[in-house]
Write a protein that holds these residues in place. Structure first.
Motif, PDB file in Angstrom:
ATOM      1  N   THR A  29     -62.313  13.306  29.590  1.00  0.00           N
ATOM      2  CA  THR A  29     -62.343  14.506  28.970  1.00  0.00           C
ATOM      3  C   THR A  29     -62.408  14.139  26.864  1.00  0.00           C
ATOM      4  N   ALA A  30     -62.936  15.056  25.997  1.00  0.00           N
ATOM      5  CA  ALA A  30     -63.198  14.678  25.116  1.00  0.00           C
ATOM      6  C   ALA A  30     -61.757  14.072  24.180  1.00  0.00           C
ATOM      7  N   ARG A  31     -61.399  14.183  24.527  1.00  0.00           N
ATOM      8  CA  ARG A  31     -59.868  13.333  23.839  1.00  0.00           C
ATOM      9  C   ARG A  31     -60.199  12.095  24.299  1.00  0.00           C
ATOM     10  N   THR A  32     -60.117  11.526  25.331  1.00  0.00           N
ATOM     11  CA  THR A  32     -61.057  10.262  25.536  1.00  0.00           C
ATOM     12  C   THR A  32     -62.141   9.849  25.088  1.00  0.00           C
ATOM     13  N   THR A  33     -63.298  10.445  24.640  1.00  0.00           N
ATOM     14  CA  THR A  33     -64.635  10.631  23.755  1.00  0.00           C
ATOM     15  C   THR A  33     -64.665   9.917  22.226  1.00  0.00           C
ATOM     16  N   ARG A  34     -63.716  10.865  22.285  1.00  0.00           N
ATOM     17  CA  ARG A  34     -63.113  10.659  20.813  1.00  0.00           C
ATOM     18  C   ARG A  34     -62.775  10.061  19.838  1.00  0.00           C
ATOM     19  N   ARG A  35     -61.730   8.516  21.144  1.00  0.00           N
ATOM     20  CA  ARG A  35     -61.199   7.763  21.462  1.00  0.00           C
ATOM     21  C   ARG A  35     -62.200   6.345  21.346  1.00  0.00           C
ATOM     22  N   LEU A  36     -63.339   7.081  21.775  1.00  0.00           N
ATOM     23  CA  LEU A  36     -64.224   6.039  22.255  1.00  0.00           C
ATOM     24  C   LEU A  36     -65.506   6.142  21.421  1.00  0.00           C
ATOM     25  N   ALA A  37     -65.950   6.559  20.748  1.00  0.00           N
ATOM     26  CA  ALA A  37     -66.272   7.267  19.268  1.00  0.00           C
ATOM     27  C   ALA A  37     -65.472   5.604  18.482  1.00  0.00           C
ATOM     28  N   ALA A  38     -64.382   6.703  18.510  1.00  0.00           N
ATOM     29  CA  ALA A  38     -64.383   5.883  16.666  1.00  0.00           C
ATOM     30  C   ALA A  38     -64.267   4.266  16.953  1.00  0.00           C
ATOM     31  N   PHE A  39     -64.060   3.579  18.365  1.00  0.00           N
ATOM     32  CA  PHE A  39     -64.412   2.636  18.373  1.00  0.00           C
ATOM     33  C   PHE A  39     -65.493   2.187  18.979  1.00  0.00           C
ATOM     34  N   ASN A  40     -66.851   3.081  18.575  1.00  0.00           N
ATOM     35  CA  ASN A  40     -68.451   2.296  18.725  1.00  0.00           C
ATOM     36  C   ASN A  40     -68.435   2.804  16.965  1.00  0.00           C
ATOM     37  N   ARG A  41     -68.093   3.400  16.511  1.00  0.00           N
ATOM     38  CA  ARG A  41     -68.226   3.684  15.174  1.00  0.00           C
ATOM     39  C   ARG A  41     -67.788   2.113  14.045  1.00  0.00           C
ATOM     40  N   ARG A  42     -66.241   0.878  14.410  1.00  0.00           N
ATOM     41  CA  ARG A  42     -66.335  -0.160  14.383  1.00  0.00           C
ATOM     42  C   ARG A  42     -67.038  -1.191  14.654  1.00  0.00           C
TER      43      ARG A  42
ATOM     44  N   ASP B  17     -50.008  -5.362  39.200  1.00  0.00           N
ATOM     45  CA  ASP B  17     -49.301  -5.760  37.432  1.00  0.00           C
ATOM     46  C   ASP B  17     -50.144  -5.104  36.654  1.00  0.00           C
ATOM     47  N   ALA B  18     -49.966  -4.859  35.164  1.00  0.00           N
ATOM     48  CA  ALA B  18     -51.335  -4.249  34.678  1.00  0.00           C
ATOM     49  C   ALA B  18     -51.011  -4.497  33.358  1.00  0.00           C
ATOM     50  N   VAL B  19     -52.088  -4.957  31.857  1.00  0.00           N
ATOM     51  CA  VAL B  19     -51.667  -4.919  31.597  1.00  0.00           C
ATOM     52  C   VAL B  19     -51.230  -3.921  30.463  1.00  0.00           C
ATOM     53  N   TYR B  20     -51.197  -2.817  30.336  1.00  0.00           N
ATOM     54  CA  TYR B  20     -50.339  -1.450  29.835  1.00  0.00           C
ATOM     55  C   TYR B  20     -50.179  -0.550  31.417  1.00  0.00           C
ATOM     56  N   SER B  21     -49.023  -0.123  31.088  1.00  0.00           N
ATOM     57  CA  SER B  21     -48.812   1.626  32.453  1.00  0.00           C
ATOM     58  C   SER B  21     -47.028   1.625  31.907  1.00  0.00           C
TER      59      SER B  21
ATOM     60  N   GLU C 223     -47.669   6.282  38.229  1.00  0.00           N
ATOM     61  CA  GLU C 223     -47.999   5.834  37.139  1.00  0.00           C
ATOM     62  C   GLU C 223     -49.641   5.298  35.930  1.00  0.00           C
ATOM     63  N   VAL C 224     -49.646   5.388  34.983  1.00  0.00           N
ATOM     64  CA  VAL C 224     -51.404   5.392  34.660  1.00  0.00           C
ATOM     65  C   VAL C 224     -51.260   3.591  34.092  1.00  0.00           C
ATOM     66  N   ALA C 225     -51.448   3.049  34.521  1.00  0.00           N
ATOM     67  CA  ALA C 225     -51.901   1.381  34.257  1.00  0.00           C
ATOM     68  C   ALA C 225     -53.490   1.540  33.314  1.00  0.00           C
TER      69      ALA C 225
ATOM     70  N   ARG D 114     -53.575   4.053  22.982  1.00  0.00           N
ATOM     71  CA  ARG D 114     -53.606   5.149  22.568  1.00  0.00           C
ATOM     72  C   ARG D 114     -53.123   6.265  22.475  1.00  0.00           C
ATOM     73  N   GLY D 115     -54.639   6.753  22.939  1.00  0.00           N
ATOM     74  CA  GLY D 115     -54.925   8.027  23.485  1.00  0.00           C
ATOM     75  C   GLY D 115     -53.809   8.400  24.990  1.00  0.00           C
ATOM     76  N   VAL D 116     -53.769   7.257  25.666  1.00  0.00           N
ATOM     77  CA  VAL D 116     -52.441   8.155  26.984  1.00  0.00           C
ATOM     78  C   VAL D 116     -51.038   8.249  26.301  1.00  0.00           C
ATOM     79  N   THR D 117     -50.648   7.746  25.235  1.00  0.00           N
ATOM     80  CA  THR D 117     -49.691   7.086  24.894  1.00  0.00           C
ATOM     81  C   THR D 117     -49.558   8.574  23.979  1.00  0.00           C
ATOM     82  N   THR D 118     -50.523   8.395  22.926  1.00  0.00           N
ATOM     83  CA  THR D 118     -50.262   9.644  21.749  1.00  0.00           C
ATOM     84  C   THR D 118     -49.876  11.435  22.352  1.00  0.00           C
TER      85      THR D 118
END
Length: 294
Positions: A112-125, A163-167, A264-266, A286-290
Motif C-alpha cells: 500500500t501507499a503506507r509501505t511505499t512511503r517507507r520504501l521511498a524514505a529508505f531509498n532517499r537515504r 522464529d522471526a526477526v520481528y513479530s 502474527e505478522v513477521a 516501524r510501518g507495521v507497528t506505527t
C-alpha cells in the motif's frame, strides 16, 4: 580496429556488436543506418568486419529482409549482455549506477501507499539501492525466501511457527457486506483465499462449530478480489483489520463466530544479512507497528 590479446584470441569490438544488434532488430541495413546515424555502406562494412573476426556468416541477406543465421543468434545473445554491461560500467564511472539490489516480499494487504512511503524514505537515504518488491500470498513469499529468491520478507503466519526477526499478533475480523449481508444464508457462503491459503481452515472450523452448513462461494489469491466479493454480498470472510474496506460490515460477537487470534505478522531475513537489509527490515517494521492516523 580489433585488439588481439596475448593468447591470440580475438576481442570483438562493441561498436561492431551494436551494429549487428541494430541491423537484426530492424531487419534492414537502411533502417539500421538511420538509427545509427551512419551510412548503409559503413554499417555493411562493420557487419563484414565482425563476420571476418567471428569466422562465421552472421546475417542472411534476402530481398527486403535480413535475418540472423544460427551463429548470428548466438552472437546476438552475447552482444546484448555485453552492451548492457558496458552501459552499467559507464553509469558506474559517472557515479549514478545502482550498485545494490534488495529483493523484498510483502503480502498484498501491505503493498500500500503506507509501505511505499517507507520504501521511498529508505531509498532517499540510499540512492545506490534498487528495490525489487514482490507481492503475493504469504506462503508463496516464504517459499521464494527459502529458495533464496528474496532477501527480506514481511509475511503473515501461525504464531510462533517460525522464529522471526520481528513479530507481533495479527488482529483478524469477521466481515460481511454492509448492503447485502450473507451470514444469515444457508449454507453460509464463504469468500476465501485458495486451498492452503491463510484463514481458510479457521473459517470453516468456526462455521462448523456453530452447527452451520457452509460452501465456498468465491476463492481468489487477490486481496482486492476478496474485498470486492465480500462488499458485493458474495459471502463472509476473515481478514486483517487493515483490509477492512468501504462496503464491509464487521460481524460482532453476537454472531457466535469465534475470535481468531492464532496469527502474527513477521519479518524474516537471514542471520548473515548485511546492514542495508537490516535497516530496511527496521523501516518496514516501524510501518507495521506505527498506529494509523485516525
Amino acid at each position: 580496429m580489433a585488439v588481439i590479446a596475448k593468447s591470440n584470441r580475438v576481442l570483438l569490438e562493441l561498436d561492431l556488436l551494436r551494429a549487428l544488434l541494430v541491423v537484426s532488430d530492424c531487419a534492414s541495413f537502411t533502417t539500421a543506418a538511420m538509427q545509427l546515424h551512419s551510412t548503409q555502406s559503413t554499417v555493411s562494412q562493420k557487419i563484414r568486419r565482425l563476420e571476418d573476426l567471428a569466422g562465421h556468416r552472421l546475417l542472411t541477406r534476402g530481398p527486403g529482409q535480413v535475418q540472423p543465421t544460427e551463429a548470428g543468434h548466438l552472437v546476438l545473445g552475447y552482444a546484448r549482455q555485453l552492451l548492457a554491461l558496458n552501459e552499467q560500467l559507464v553509469d558506474s564511472l559517472a557515479g549514478v549506477a545502482v550498485t545494490v539490489t534488495l529483493r523484498l516480499g510483502v503480502p498484498d494487504d501491505f503493498a500500500t501507499a503506507r509501505t511505499t512511503r517507507r520504501l521511498a524514505a529508505f531509498n532517499r537515504r540510499h540512492a545506490q539501492v534498487k528495490l525489487e518488491v514482490t507481492s503475493g500470498l504469504s506462503r508463496d513469499l516464504m517459499q521464494s525466501y527459502d529458495r533464496g529468491e528474496l532477501d527480506l520478507v514481511l509475511v503473515k503466519q501461525k504464531r510462533n511457527s517460525r522464529d522471526a526477526v520481528y513479530s507481533r499478533p495479527e488482529t483478524l475480523l469477521w466481515i460481511d457486506s454492509a448492503r447485502s449481508p450473507a451470514f444469515a444464508r444457508d449454507p453460509v457462503p464463504l469468500v476465501t483465499f485458495p486451498q492452503r491459503g491463510l484463514y481458510r481452515d479457521e473459517m470453516i472450523a468456526a462455521i462448523e462449530a456453530l452447527g452451520r452448513r457452509w460452501r465456498i462461494a468465491f476463492s481468489s489469491s487477490s486481496l482486492g478480489g476478496i474485498q470486492d466479493a465480500v462488499a458485493d454480498g458474495m459471502g463472509i470472510s476473515l481478514l486483517p483489520r487493515r483490509a477492512l474496506a468501504r462496503g464491509h460490515a464487521v460481524l460482532s460477537r453476537r454472531s457466535g463466530l469465534a475470535a481468531i487470534d492464532s496469527y502474527e505478522v513477521a519479518i524474516f531475513h537471514r542471520a548473515s544479512a548485511d546492514a542495508l537489509v537490516q535497516e530496511l527490515a527496521r523501516e518496514l517494521w516501524r510501518g507495521v507497528t506505527t498506529p494509523r492516523p485516525v
